[in-house]
Design an enzyme around this catalytic site. Structure first.
Site, PDB file in Angstrom:
ATOM      1  CD  GLU A  42      -3.268   0.487   2.017  1.00 20.96           C
ATOM      2  OE1 GLU A  42      -3.747  -0.661   1.955  1.00 20.96           O
ATOM      3  OE2 GLU A  42      -3.629   1.334   2.843  1.00 20.96           O
ATOM      4  CB  CYS A  97      -6.920  -3.539   5.682  1.00 22.66           C
ATOM      5  SG  CYS A  97      -6.718  -1.948   6.415  1.00 22.66           S
ATOM      6  CD  GLU A 108     -13.560 -10.231  -5.796  1.00 23.75           C
ATOM      7  OE1 GLU A 108     -14.384 -11.056  -6.224  1.00 23.75           O
ATOM      8  OE2 GLU A 108     -13.887  -9.198  -5.190  1.00 23.75           O
ATOM      9  CE  LYS A 129     -10.367  -8.653   7.138  1.00 23.02           C
ATOM     10  NZ  LYS A 129      -9.628  -7.843   8.000  1.00 23.02           N
ATOM     11  CB  CYS A 147     -10.011  -4.749  13.830  1.00 18.32           C
ATOM     12  SG  CYS A 147      -9.906  -4.364  12.078  1.00 18.32           S
ATOM     13  CD  GLU A 201      -2.813   1.171  -4.437  1.00 18.04           C
ATOM     14  OE1 GLU A 201      -2.822   0.443  -3.419  1.00 18.04           O
ATOM     15  OE2 GLU A 201      -3.798   1.326  -5.172  1.00 18.04           O
ATOM     16  CD  GLU A 257     -11.246  -9.407   2.871  1.00 18.63           C
ATOM     17  OE1 GLU A 257     -10.967  -9.848   4.011  1.00 18.63           O
ATOM     18  OE2 GLU A 257     -10.679  -8.429   2.372  1.00 18.63           O
ATOM     19  CB  SER A 276      -5.369   0.737  -1.381  1.00 21.06           C
ATOM     20  OG  SER A 276      -4.472  -0.344  -1.534  1.00 21.06           O
TER      21      SER A 276
HETATM   22  S1  SF4 Z   1     -13.549  -5.715  12.255  1.00 23.35           S
HETATM   23 FE1  SF4 Z   1     -14.648  -4.015  11.366  1.00 23.35          FE
HETATM   24  S2  SF4 Z   1     -13.055  -2.527  10.985  1.00 23.35           S
HETATM   25 FE2  SF4 Z   1     -12.040  -4.454  11.270  1.00 23.35          FE
HETATM   26  S3  SF4 Z   1     -11.853  -5.316   9.249  1.00 23.35           S
HETATM   27 FE3  SF4 Z   1     -13.720  -6.091  10.084  1.00 23.35          FE
HETATM   28  S4  SF4 Z   1     -15.247  -4.711   9.344  1.00 23.35           S
HETATM   29 FE4  SF4 Z   1     -13.325  -3.681   9.125  1.00 23.35          FE
END
Ligand code: SF4
Ligand SMILES: Cc1cc2nc3c(=O)[nH]c(=O)nc-3n(C[C@H](O)[C@H](O)[C@H](O)COP(=O)(O)O)c2cc1C
Ligand code: SF4
Ligand code: SF4
Ligand code: SF4
Ligand code: SF4
Ligand code: SF4
Ligand code: SF4
Ligand code: SF4
Ligand code: FES
Ligand code: FES
Ligand code: FES
Lengths: 632, 605, 176
Positions: free
Chosen positions: B287, B307, B374, B366, B513, B290, B369, B327
């Site tokens: 990053e 992130c 992809e 996550k 987080c 970048e 994600e 990014s």
């Molecule tokens: S815990 Fe919340 S801030 Fe951290 S990566 Fe997950 S969604 Fe984003």
């Protein structure tokens, strides 16, 4: 302008009369008057509710003040011919009082005689769609005086001294509320008229908006001046399309006359109004829910404090009053606070409009001085109970109120005495109940209502009223248990004490008040599995009294489910008449014996009601011309 | 927050004790200040009061009814009683009513033992529920979201999730619908959350007092993998997890448990235990590179961090016009996933298809994600990360395995992907990514060594923070935003204009987080600060504080990737976004090429 | 945002409330856009917009609500929350004639419950149901303000007062 006309015919175009067909009567009148060439002499005016809606369609002919009732279009030629041309009242259309004597004049009819009209002063008298008629009756004079001669403080002081209390339910002193809102920090400020009229059985707000919308507009402008606001909202329920239409017309006319908008009476004061239409939620009558609804949100109440006077619409200071409260304002300004305070009782000043409905002869709107007794209202104004039945109780305050039993018929109708009896003034709905009304069923009815209308936000109201409803339902179904009444009382107290808004806090009232006055009825349902009033379907039975029955067969034809069956005489078919096997009751079996005599008389077999098939619809009982069917 | 003007104070009496507190405070706040706890259910300090549940009622002298202390403002001379017979009886009735309509499935409920309703019933001494609500409408759980499961039957209608989602996150995926007893918390038209515009941030699950919104439980597949002798099961742990996991085992908030986690994961049977902080360092390399590129070549600025998948999903759904700013770097989780199944597989000589890659995250997004089409860049036929567990799920696995977590010896992460700098550590707290990036960008651009590596201006918890840093003569303006509601306002430019900045860090969760949607549930407003302090302290103690000094990261570049931003780095560590890519993907996974992007799965190594 | 509304603009209304259903371009959507534009920016616009939208479409289908949401810039779930809160709004198309029986207090004590029962039987539908031929929808309302004529019911805009259960078949004949 009106002096050009020899006669005025007022056709009531209130909601009640519209539904009994006044439009057709009015058209017929116009046609007939035109045909007779009376256009220049007779003026036909559509008015708001005259008050005696059950007599509709109603027309009143002035200058005499002759009151015609239940007029049908084909009566019109006679009225024009006899009354308008020849000056003779049409006797058969006149109101008849208890003595059956026709009463010519409106003022002489008991229903109107006892009334004192302040709020309804223009209803049924002026054409609500014509601002000049309102102005002709001193309309907007109060606003003129306020704007040109008084300071806002003086206006608030007048309202305070009048002793006017809010007519929307709680009876909070109106002047004090105006004072709070005037003092509150923040701007802009708003004036709101609560025309949600949620109490089922009350329709005075509707009548005022339909019959005299300018009185509310004028009062709101006065309030705007008093508290320092330039914008008002009228929140009307969607169920009142006619009121919305008339109010819109009135607002438009007021703007055209410069009585709303910028620089009113060239005093530099601006005020305008907007209508907001509700969407069918009783709770939106609660002021914080109403605010949420105007803001376009779900009508869920907000805890108070903060009160709307400090944080209301869009977080700004907001004055909220009821329609009837506002309608009192212009006369108070014009006649002075002392005049108003001279009417009514010590703590409840002025008049109150009641919507008389239920088991009463004269249903409709009545306006009487505060403190008039319930007995006077029911018997003198309302003409008593139909069919000579016994008065059992009156419900005031709708689903938040309570009932007043016969032993308290002489209670003066004012805020505080009603509270003492466990009832409340509410908006003025007055539902009369006779001995065919089951009080447990009524309590269940009201709780069903509040349960349906609960916003669901807080636990006691959302869950608690449901539990209460379940208990009441099981009692009316004959499944009540010992201890249920105590459980109801206990829950009722907690809900009243813990619910977030007025809806939940008052929802248990009908239950508590019926328990208070009619505990024996609850006990009959629970212990004897009996509904003394013969209402609760699970607990009633229809039976044929064989001695009275002429075997005409009408009931049999009328029964929608074919539950009325011929009794097979025991000697012919001995096995079939077992009460258990066919569900035919004991009465029917004993009737079997009597049947022999009857059969000889009519050659028809005796009839009995098969209780397993019977829906308990009561149709047979209504159909029988010989009172041979009873409900037990 | 920073208004210096002190509010006037008022004095009141609570249970005979005099309390002084600022005007505008609630009775509940005053009581708690006086050490008197009043039970609550709908109130959550981070969400605010609503006055809905009526559990917190108290007696206020002169009031017509009992009042809800969480919304009732204090007043001078007020006399409050919180513990009278009437109050206790009413509270009990209110809780009984809640239970009467509630499926009493505690024994098989995710929240068993951690449930606020359960705790209320216990604390109020409810022994019998006198009421019974028979005809409650039953609704099937909503499992359409890859991240969270909603079980409307268990909902107590406290409204916390609605408020969090609408007001704090600015998303509005959930609302109350209907009214009265039919009231339901739901996305529009009662669709599943998976079909709604939901960012998967999981904040709703973090504030739900009961088991009505919970993380999707993926422990089953992980246990299966651990039991499968064919599988090489690798795990990575995100920084924020070590700042909070201890709370699940009764340790006070703010207790660091990094070593215990490594130990516990080994005991659970993972074949390799890695640290997501390694990938955080790697992220900074990419990053930072970048950023420097965009700065030097006048690319699209500001550059915004990528992130936080909650933030990515938000941007794709609500501000697609802003996607160019984000990014192209994958999140650390996904960088680690790609590295494990390529570089690690290679150096260990393991067939990538035999690797089962697990990540332990503070985050529900996550989970979503990892399933994006992809995110499949290695040669293995599976996703780069096979399963994502939240902190709460890891705690359950540890408990199920009978590990006495609180008393564990410290263990170590495995190499080579277990080595990290302090910069990687602070990724877990809002402002951390920015600070980590600045440490490296500064040194790379100025070729000087930073005296003090701390950038205090980007620390703290204000919704939007900004700083201007002189880097080699360029005044680099940076902003740090956390919470999606703040992000929405920031992007809309109502309070600030994004165009003014060069570099912006955005985190979906308020606090970053450490307060992610998968973290241990807590009602204590102080936990945020305590958890942050764990990470900052760990950073201080690290021998290496800057990502570009991480030797294992360097080795990765030297032996495998080449340079930051290289062709291979791009294939493995970068990605692209599209307006609602995930939804399209779900509707037709086979046509992922239709996003107008290179099919990443073809990029075998 | 602009991209989104353009795609919804060409979508056909999926509900079966009107004759336009199934057509690719429903000309009522441009009208809805005009309604939204009229209120946009005014505070508290949602409820008036929903009122007018319901008038236009007959009911508030998902497409209509989504369009209102994106047009006014609020989340669809919030629109749904409002449209399901108020009993005046309906999400499903209703019959040609809406029968509203008043179950207000005045009507109840004068036997409105029996009127409802008779209607349920005559039409063979529950409360809030619509007959199979789409002619009638049976609803219960709270006080029409014509309590003097209790029990009262409305069919379309016609008010029928002093209704007795046995009159029901006769009354309905006019509307069949
Ligand atoms: S815990 Fe919340 S801030 Fe951290 S990566 Fe997950 S969604 Fe984003
Ligand atoms: C559930 C509930 C329903 C209410 N409905 C109405 C109503 O329909 N009309 C009304 O004027 N006030 C209603 N009120 C009272 C209002 O909240 C408010 O007190 C009133 O409008 C104030 O006006 P007033 O001071 O002129 O009475 C209701 C209150 C509650 C709790
Ligand atoms: S008392 Fe009833 S209507 Fe009032 S807020 Fe509570 S649930 Fe809503
Ligand atoms: S009450 Fe109704 S169903 Fe029963 S016998 Fe009479 S007509 Fe038939
Ligand atoms: S209508 Fe009356 S008299 Fe005639 S058969 Fe029935 S019960 Fe007998
Ligand atoms: S949500 Fe709480 S009370 Fe409900 S079943 Fe789960 S643990 Fe029990
Ligand atoms: S708490 Fe009681 S009911 Fe629950 S598991 Fe233990 S013994 Fe059984
Ligand atoms: S996961 Fe986040 S965006 Fe989705 S419903 Fe919950 S709070 Fe809202
Ligand atoms: S889902 Fe949870 S947070 Fe949301 S309202 Fe229900 S109980 Fe409260
Ligand atoms: S509506 Fe005509 S008298 Fe009431
Ligand atoms: S905690 Fe105060 S009302 Fe719920
Ligand atoms: S109660 Fe039925 S019209 Fe008023």
């Amino acid at each position: 302008m009106s002096s050009f006309y020899r006669a005025h015919v007022l056709v009531c175009a209130g909601a009640g009369c519209v539904s009994s067909g006044c439009k057709a009567v009015e058209q017929a009148l116009r046609a007939e008057v035109a045909q007779q060439g009376l256009d220049g002499e007779v003026k036909i005016i559509q008015t708001g509710c005259v008050g005696s809606c059950d007599q509709g369609p109603v027309i009143v002919v002035y200058p005499e003040g002759t009151f015609y009732r239940k007029v049908r279009p084909d009566d019109v030629p006679e009225i024009v011919e006899e009354h308008l041309l020849k000056g003779r009242p049409v006797e058969r259309l006149l109101y008849r009082d208890e003595s059956s004597e026709p009463v010519v004049n409106l003022e002489d009819i008991g229903f109107f005689k006892r009334q004192r009209k302040i709020v309804l002063r223009n209803c049924g008298v002026i054409n609500p769609e014509d601002i000049t008629e309102y102005i002709a009756r001193d309309g907007y004079e109060a606003l003129g005086r306020v704007l040109t001669e008084m300071t806002p403080e003086e206006v608030i002081d007048i309202v305070k001294r009048s002793g006017l209390r809010g007519r929307g339910g709680a009876g909070f002193p109106t002047g004090v509320k105006w004072g709070f809102t005037a003092k509150a920090a923040g701007s802009p400020k708003y004036v709101v008229c609560n025309a949600d009229e949620g109490d089922p059985g009350a329709f005075m707000d509707r009548s005022v908006l339909e019959g005299d919308p300018h009185s509310v507009i004028e009062a709101m402008a006065i309030a705007g001046y008093a508290i320092g606001s330039n914008q008002g909202y009228v929140y009307v329920r969607a169920e009142y399309p006619l009121a919305i239409e008339r109010l819109s017309i009135a607002i438009k006319q007021a703007r055209e006359y410069g009585l709303l908008g910028k620089d009113i009476f060239s005093t530099g004061f601006d005020f305008d109004l907007e209508i907001r239409v509700g969407a069918g939620a009783f709770v939106c009558g609660e002021e914080t829910a109403l605010i949420a609804s105007i803001e376009g949100r779900r009508g869920m109440p907000h805890p108070k404090p903060p009160f709307p006077a400090n944080e209301g619409l869009w977080g700004k200071p907001t004055l909220i009053n009821n329609v009837e409260t506002y309608a009192n304002i212009p006369p108070i300004i014009l006649n002075g606070p002392e005049w108003f305070a001279g009417i009514g009782t010590e703590k409840s000043k002025g008049t109150k409009v009641f919507a008389l409905a239920g088991k009463i002869n004269n249903t409709g709107l009545v306006e009487v001085p505060m403190g008039t007794t319930l007995r006077e209202i029911i018997y003198e104004v309302g003409g008593g109970i139909p069919g000579g039945r016994r008065f059992k109780a009156a419900q005031t305050g709708g689903p938040s109120g309570g009932c007043i039993p016969a032993e308290h018929l002489d209670v003066p109708m004012e805020y505080d005495s009603l509270v003492k009896l466990g009832a409340m003034m509410g908006s003025g709905g007055l539902i009369v109940m006779d001995d065919h009304t089951c009080m447990v069923d009524m309590a269940r009815f009201f709780l069903q209502f509040t349960q349906d209308e609960s916003c669901g936000k807080c636990t006691p109201c959302r869950e608690g009223t449901k539990v209460m409803l379940d208990i009441l339902t099981r009692i009316t179904e004959g499944k009540g248990r010992e201890g249920d009444v105590e459980l109801l009382e206990d829950l009722a107290r907690t809900i009243k004490n813990t619910a977030l808004c007025g809806l939940g806090q008052t929802a248990p009232n009908p239950v508590l008040s019926t328990i208070r006055y009619f505990r024996d009825e609850y006990e009959a349902h629970i212990r004897e599995k009996r509904c003394p009033a013969g209402v609760c379907q699970a607990l009633v039975k229809y039976e044929i009294i064989q001695d009275k029955c002429r075997r005409c067969g009408l009931c049999q034809k009328a029964c929608p489910v074919g539950a009325i069956e011929e009794v097979v005489a025991p000697e012919e078919e001995p096995v079939a008449v077992g009460a258990g096997a066919t569900g035919i009751t004991g009465t029917a079996v004993t009737a079997g014996a009597a049947a022999t005599a009857g059969a000889a008389r009519t050659k028809r077999k005796p009839l009995a009601i098969n209780q397993e098939k019977c829906l308990k619809c009561g149709v047979c009982m209504r159909e029988c011309r010989f009172q041979a069917i009873t409900r037990v | 927050m920073d208004t210096a003007r002190a509010k006037p104070k008022v004095k009141l009496t609570i249970d005979g004790r005099e309390v002084e507190i600022e005007q505008g405070a609630t009775v509940l706040e005053a009581a708690r200040k006086a050490g008197i706890d009043i039970p609550t259910l709908c109130y959550h300090p981070a969400v605010g009061p609503s006055g809905a549940c009526r559990v917190c009622i108290v007696e206020v002298e002169g009031a017509r009814t009992l009042v809800a202390s969480c919304v009732y403002p204090v007043a001078e001379g007020m006399v409050v009683r919180t513990n009278t017979a009437a109050v206790r009886a009413a509270r009990k009735t209110v809780v009984e009513l809640l239970i009467a309509g509630h499926p009493q499935d505690c024994l098989s409920c995710e929240r068993n033992g951690k449930c606020e309703l359960q705790a209320l019933a216990r604390n109020l001494g409810i022994r019998k529920v006198r009421y019974n609500i028979s005809d409650k409408e039953h609704r099937e759980p909503d499992t359409s979201s890859p991240s969270i499961v909603r079980n409307p039957d268990k909902c107590v209608l406290c409204g916390r999730c609605v408020t969090v989602c609408r007001d704090i996150q600015g998303v509005g995926a959930l609302s109350f619908a209907y009214r009265g007893r039919r009231t339901l918390v739901t996305p529009s038209f009662e669709h599943g959350l998976g079909e709604a515009k939901c960012t998967s941030c999981g904040q709703c699950s973090a504030v739900c007092p009961v088991g009505a919104i919970v993380e999707k439980d993926d422990t089953g597949v992980v246990w299966d993998a651990l039991d499968d002798p064919e599988k090489h099961v690798v795990v990575q742990v995100a920084p924020a997890v070590r700042a909070a996991l201890g709370e699940e085992f009764g340790m006070p908030a703010g207790t660091p448990v990094t070593g215990k986690i490594a130990q516990a994961l080994h005991m659970l049977g993972f074949d390799a235990v890695f640290d997501t902080q390694f990938a955080a360092d790697l992220t900074i390399m990419e990053e930072g590179h970048e950023f420097i590129e965009r700065l030097n070549r006048r690319g699209v600025l500001p550059l915004v961090t990528s992130c936080s998948p909650g933030w990515i999903r938000y941007c794709e759904q609500f501000h697609p016009e802003f996607l160019d700013h984000i990014s192209t770097c994958k999140s650390p989780q996904q960088m680690m996933g790609a590295v494990i199944k390529s570089y690690y597989a290679k150096i260990k000589g393991i067939d990538p298809s035999k690797i089962f890659s697990v990540s332990i995250m503070p985050c529900t997004a996550k989970k979503y994600e990892a399933k994006r089409p992809e995110m499949r860049t290695s040669s293995a036929p599976s996703q780069d990360v096979d399963a994502v567990l939240t902190t709460r799920e890891l705690a359950r696995m540890i408990r199920a395995a009978g590990i006495d977590f609180a008393n564990l010896e410290d263990g170590e992460f495995d190499s080579p992907l277990g080595i990290s700098s302090g910069a990687g550590t602070i990724f877990g707290v809002t402002g951390g990514v920015m600070e980590a990036a600045l440490r490296s960008v500064y040194e790379i651009l100025t070729k000087k060594t930073l005296g003090d590596v701390r950038f205090e201006a980007v620390r703290g918890f204000d919704g939007v923070r900004h700083a201007t840093i002189d880097i080699a003569g360029t005044q680099v303006r940076v902003a740090v935003v956390h919470g999606l509601g703040n992000a929405g306002r920031f992007l809309a430019g109502t309070e600030d204009s994004p165009d003014r900045y060069h570099f912006v860090e955005i985190m979906a969760c308020p606090g970053g987080c450490i307060c992610g949607g998968g973290q241990p549930i807590s009602l204590d407003p102080a936990v945020r600060q305590l958890r942050a302090s764990v990470l900052y302290r760990e950073d201080e103690r690290k021998p290496i504080r800057k990502s570009h000094e991480n030797v294992e990261v360097r080795r990765l570049y030297d032996t495998f990737l080449g340079q930051p931003g290289s062709e291979l780095a791009h294939r493995l560590l970068h990605t692209a976004y599209g307006p609602d890519a995930a939804r399209l993907a779900r509707e037709d996974r086979a046509h992922s090429a239709a996003f107008g992007r290179q099919p990443m799965s073809a990029a075998g190594v | 945002m602009a991209v989104m509304s353009a795609t919804i603009g060409t979508a056909a209304c999926k509900c079966s409330c009107g004759s336009n259903a199934g057509k690719l371009v429903d000309d009522r959507f441009p009208k809805l856009d005009a309604i939204i534009a009229k209120y946009k920016g005014k505070p508290g616009a949602l409820i008036p917009v929903l009122h007018e939208a319901q008038q236009l479409f007959g009911c508030l289908s998902e497409d209509v609500q989504d369009r209102v949401a994106s047009g006014l810039g609020i989340s669809p779930s919030e629109v749904y929350g409002v449209s399901t809160f108020y009993s005046f709004f309906t999400l499903r198309p209703r019959g040609k004639w809406k029968i509203g029986v008043c179950l207000g207090t005045a009507c109840y004590v004068r036997g409105a419950a029996e009127v409802v029962e008779a209607l349920k039987k005559e039409l063979d539908i529950p409360v809030n149901g619509t007959t199979k031929d789409g002619r009638f929808t049976l609803e219960v309302v709270r006080c029409l303000g014509a309590c003097g004529l209790a029990p009262v019911m409305m069919i379309g805009d016609d008010v029928h007062g002093r209704v007795r259960p046995e009159q029901i078949p006769e009354i309905l004949k006019e509307y069949r």
